[in-house]
Enzyme design. Structure first.
Site, PDB file in Angstrom:
ATOM      1  N   SER A 269       1.013  -1.242  -0.255  1.00  0.00           N
ATOM      2  CA  SER A 269       0.077  -0.015  -0.047  1.00  0.00           C
ATOM      3  C   SER A 269       0.912   1.223   0.189  1.00  0.00           C
ATOM      4  O   SER A 269       2.309   1.201   0.288  1.00  0.00           O
ATOM      5  CB  SER A 269      -0.768  -0.252   1.446  1.00  0.00           C
ATOM      6  OG  SER A 269      -1.359   1.287   1.606  1.00  0.00           O
TER       7      SER A 269
ATOM      8  N   TYR B 293      -2.178  -0.989  10.614  1.00  0.00           N
ATOM      9  CA  TYR B 293      -2.029  -1.417   9.113  1.00  0.00           C
ATOM     10  C   TYR B 293      -0.533  -1.187   8.424  1.00  0.00           C
ATOM     11  O   TYR B 293      -0.057  -1.807   7.566  1.00  0.00           O
ATOM     12  CB  TYR B 293      -3.121  -0.636   8.563  1.00  0.00           C
ATOM     13  CG  TYR B 293      -3.363  -0.859   7.077  1.00  0.00           C
ATOM     14  CD1 TYR B 293      -4.081  -2.071   6.678  1.00  0.00           C
ATOM     15  CD2 TYR B 293      -2.874  -0.023   5.939  1.00  0.00           C
ATOM     16  CE1 TYR B 293      -4.256  -2.328   5.259  1.00  0.00           C
ATOM     17  CE2 TYR B 293      -3.184  -0.371   4.581  1.00  0.00           C
ATOM     18  CZ  TYR B 293      -3.865  -1.577   4.233  1.00  0.00           C
ATOM     19  OH  TYR B 293      -4.081  -1.677   3.153  1.00  0.00           O
TER      20      TYR B 293
HETATM   21  N1  LIG Z   1      -8.666  -0.523  -1.161  1.00  0.00           N
HETATM   22  C1  LIG Z   1      -7.392   0.415  -1.086  1.00  0.00           C
HETATM   23  O1  LIG Z   1      -7.392   1.365  -0.860  1.00  0.00           O
HETATM   24  C2  LIG Z   1      -6.381  -0.599  -0.711  1.00  0.00           C
HETATM   25  C3  LIG Z   1      -5.209   0.279  -0.923  1.00  0.00           C
HETATM   26  C4  LIG Z   1      -3.836  -0.344  -0.674  1.00  0.00           C
HETATM   27  C5  LIG Z   1      -4.005  -1.390  -0.516  1.00  0.00           C
HETATM   28  N2  LIG Z   1      -4.856  -2.489  -0.309  1.00  0.00           N
HETATM   29  C6  LIG Z   1      -4.868  -3.764  -0.040  1.00  0.00           C
HETATM   30  O2  LIG Z   1      -5.306  -4.328  -1.400  1.00  0.00           O
HETATM   31  C7  LIG Z   1      -5.572  -5.788  -0.711  1.00  0.00           C
HETATM   32  C8  LIG Z   1      -6.998  -6.268  -1.083  1.00  0.00           C
HETATM   33  O3  LIG Z   1      -7.757  -5.326  -0.430  1.00  0.00           O
HETATM   34  P1  LIG Z   1      -9.167  -4.668  -1.060  1.00  0.00           P
HETATM   35  O4  LIG Z   1      -9.004  -3.378  -1.002  1.00  0.00           O
HETATM   36  O5  LIG Z   1      -9.457  -5.521  -2.434  1.00  0.00           O
HETATM   37  O6  LIG Z   1     -10.193  -5.206   0.202  1.00  0.00           O
HETATM   38  P2  LIG Z   1     -11.457  -6.121   0.239  1.00  0.00           P
HETATM   39  O7  LIG Z   1     -12.200  -6.018  -0.725  1.00  0.00           O
HETATM   40  O8  LIG Z   1     -11.809  -5.925   1.803  1.00  0.00           O
HETATM   41  O9  LIG Z   1     -10.740  -7.309  -0.171  1.00  0.00           O
HETATM   42  C9  LIG Z   1      -9.864  -8.226   1.089  1.00  0.00           C
HETATM   43  C10 LIG Z   1      -9.860  -9.505   0.902  1.00  0.00           C
HETATM   44  O10 LIG Z   1      -9.120 -10.255   1.626  1.00  0.00           O
HETATM   45  C11 LIG Z   1      -9.851 -11.139   2.507  1.00  0.00           C
HETATM   46  N3  LIG Z   1      -9.595 -11.791   3.757  1.00  0.00           N
HETATM   47  C12 LIG Z   1      -9.781 -10.750   4.788  1.00  0.00           C
HETATM   48  N4  LIG Z   1      -9.299 -11.601   5.855  1.00  0.00           N
HETATM   49  C13 LIG Z   1      -8.882 -12.618   5.449  1.00  0.00           C
HETATM   50  C14 LIG Z   1      -8.208 -13.961   6.026  1.00  0.00           C
HETATM   51  N5  LIG Z   1      -7.994 -13.893   7.255  1.00  0.00           N
HETATM   52  N6  LIG Z   1      -7.992 -14.882   5.083  1.00  0.00           N
HETATM   53  C15 LIG Z   1      -8.064 -14.796   3.890  1.00  0.00           C
HETATM   54  N7  LIG Z   1      -8.595 -13.947   3.211  1.00  0.00           N
HETATM   55  C16 LIG Z   1      -8.888 -12.849   3.894  1.00  0.00           C
HETATM   56  C17 LIG Z   1     -11.386 -10.529   2.256  1.00  0.00           C
HETATM   57  O11 LIG Z   1     -12.432 -11.489   2.638  1.00  0.00           O
HETATM   58  P3  LIG Z   1     -13.777 -11.259   2.898  1.00  0.00           P
HETATM   59  O12 LIG Z   1     -14.382  -9.794   1.992  1.00  0.00           O
HETATM   60  O13 LIG Z   1     -14.734 -12.439   3.107  1.00  0.00           O
HETATM   61  O14 LIG Z   1     -13.651 -10.535   4.462  1.00  0.00           O
HETATM   62  C18 LIG Z   1     -11.453  -9.979   0.959  1.00  0.00           C
HETATM   63  O15 LIG Z   1     -11.681 -10.901   0.085  1.00  0.00           O
HETATM   64  C19 LIG Z   1      -5.371  -5.617   0.686  1.00  0.00           C
HETATM   65  O16 LIG Z   1      -4.066  -6.226   1.058  1.00  0.00           O
HETATM   66  C20 LIG Z   1      -5.231  -4.415   1.027  1.00  0.00           C
HETATM   67  O17 LIG Z   1      -4.578  -4.101   2.392  1.00  0.00           O
HETATM   68  C21 LIG Z   1      -6.049  -1.821  -0.428  1.00  0.00           C
END
Ligand SMILES: NC(=O)c1ccc[n+]([C@@H]2O[C@H](COP(=O)([O-])OP(=O)(O)OC[C@H]3O[C@@H](n4cnc5c(N)ncnc54)[C@H](OP(=O)(O)O)[C@@H]3O)[C@@H](O)[C@H]2O)c1
Length: 317
Positions: free
Chosen positions: A164, A176
């Site tokens: 991130s 985080y």
């Molecule tokens: N969105 C942003 O602005 C942003 C920015 C920088 C980095 N990121 C990173 O991008 C990645 C994806 O996030 P996203 O934004 O796409 O959010 P998201 O839609 O919440 O996706 C995260 C995924 O991880 C799953 N997850 C959570 N806890 C878990 C566990 N214990 N074991 C296995 N899977 C698990 C969630 O499942 P459930 O939905 O069933 O809980 C979901 O499928 C993450 O690493 C996040 O830190 C996001």
């Protein structure tokens, strides 16, 4: 002199563009394992790679998420249930992947699963929040990687780790940010150690994007809940005015989230399919043109820019 410089810069970008557009052959035979495919980047990437003809092994946290994904994709895509905080779940998923890839090995491992459960200042969060966040975002990522590494080495494949901008410049969400700084360190070490095995490691650094994690309502509710639970003596030190300004600043960031998730998944796809993947991908305009440049400024200047809209805490000793 300026003309020579412009020509040199132009040539550099032309060469880079040409180098980076070379695509790996036989993509249809390549297996890619992605964690966190229930929603967000992981879900979109699974669908994107499936459309491109790769053999996607999608790990979801819930059966409901897995079923929804299977309904939207081809028969080539297979799903498995994986909780990255549970050693048995990781071991079972690794065995499942091994059965499918056989001697070919695993071409791509995308460590995407992540969480950002509670929002607030460092002092307002409980140690359990720190531990839960680190467990999913860092320890889980490390354990999944260690379990899959022999398979990735066999294929001389790729590992794509989702970090991130908060892994490059920390100003919000201490748990985080620590987890994402850890992802950066782990990836850098892995890249250096694995270079002679032909395994390439890429780090994705997204800015703010609209996903389940950045849902405005969820964010507002959890941050207000965190504030409610802060012990009275700490609350008094910060004061309501500080909380309100901090909350507004953070909420503004979330409200400005990009809805174009392809900016992130295209970077992931490039890291998996290009002959010459990048080491780091800054995904999103805010990441490329604000946060990453900000991370190179003198710290005092970056501190001023990042905190200028916060009120002073009530009791500044
Ligand atoms: N969105 C942003 O602005 C942003 C920015 C920088 C980095 N990121 C990173 O991008 C990645 C994806 O996030 P996203 O934004 O796409 O959010 P998201 O839609 O919440 O996706 C995260 C995924 O991880 C799953 N997850 C959570 N806890 C878990 C566990 N214990 N074991 C296995 N899977 C698990 C969630 O499942 P459930 O939905 O069933 O809980 C979901 O499928 C993450 O690493 C996040 O830190 C996001």
């Amino acid at each position: 002199m300026w003309l020579y410089l412009a020509v040199l810069v132009g040539l550099y970008y032309l060469l880079r563009w040409y180098r980076e557009r070379q695509v790996v052959s036989h993509l249809q035979d390549k297996f890619v394992f992605i964690t966190g495919c229930d929603s967000g980047f992981g879900n979109l990437l699974a669908r994107q790679l499936d459309l491109r003809g790769l053999r996607v092994l999608a790990a979801c946290l819930t059966e409901q998420g897995a079923e929804l994904l299977r309904n939207q994709t081809s028969d080539r895509l297979e799903t498995v249930i994986l909780d990255v905080t549970k050693t048995e779940s990781i071991a079972a998923a690794a065995e499942w992947v091994k059965e499918r890839v056989g001697d070919r090995g695993l071409w791509g491992l995308v460590n995407n699963a992540g969480t950002f459960p509670r929002h607030g200042c460092t002092e307002w969060l409980k140690i359990k929040t720190y531990m839960n966040t680190l467990q999913v975002n860092l320890i889980g990522l490390i354990e999944v990687t260690l379990s899959m590494l022999p398979l990735v080495r066999r294929a001389r494949g790729r590992i794509v780790n989702v970090s991130s901008i908060l892994g490059r410049i920390a100003f919000f969400g201490a748990g985080y940010s620590c987890s994402k700084y850890g992802v950066e360190a782990f990836s850098d070490i892995l890249r250096r150690e694995l270079q002679h095995f032909g395994v390439k490691i890429s780090i994705i650094e997204p800015g703010y994007f609209r996903t389940v994690m950045t849902d405005v309502q969820k964010f507002s509710e959890t941050m207000k809940q965190v504030w409610k639970e802060v012990p009275a003596h700490i609350k008094e030190s910060y004061g309501q005015k500080f909380f309100d300004s901090y909350f507004d600043d953070m909420k503004q960031g979330i409200l400005n989230c990009s809805t174009n998730l392809n900016l992130v998944t295209d970077c992931m796809e490039h890291a998996l399919t290009s002959v010459h993947p990048r080491t780091r991908y800054s995904a999103g305009w805010d990441s490329q043109f604000f946060f990453i440049p900000l991370s190179y400024l003198p710290t005092s200047l970056a501190d001023y820019i990042l905190t200028r809209s916060w009120s002073k805490p009530a009791q500044v000793v």
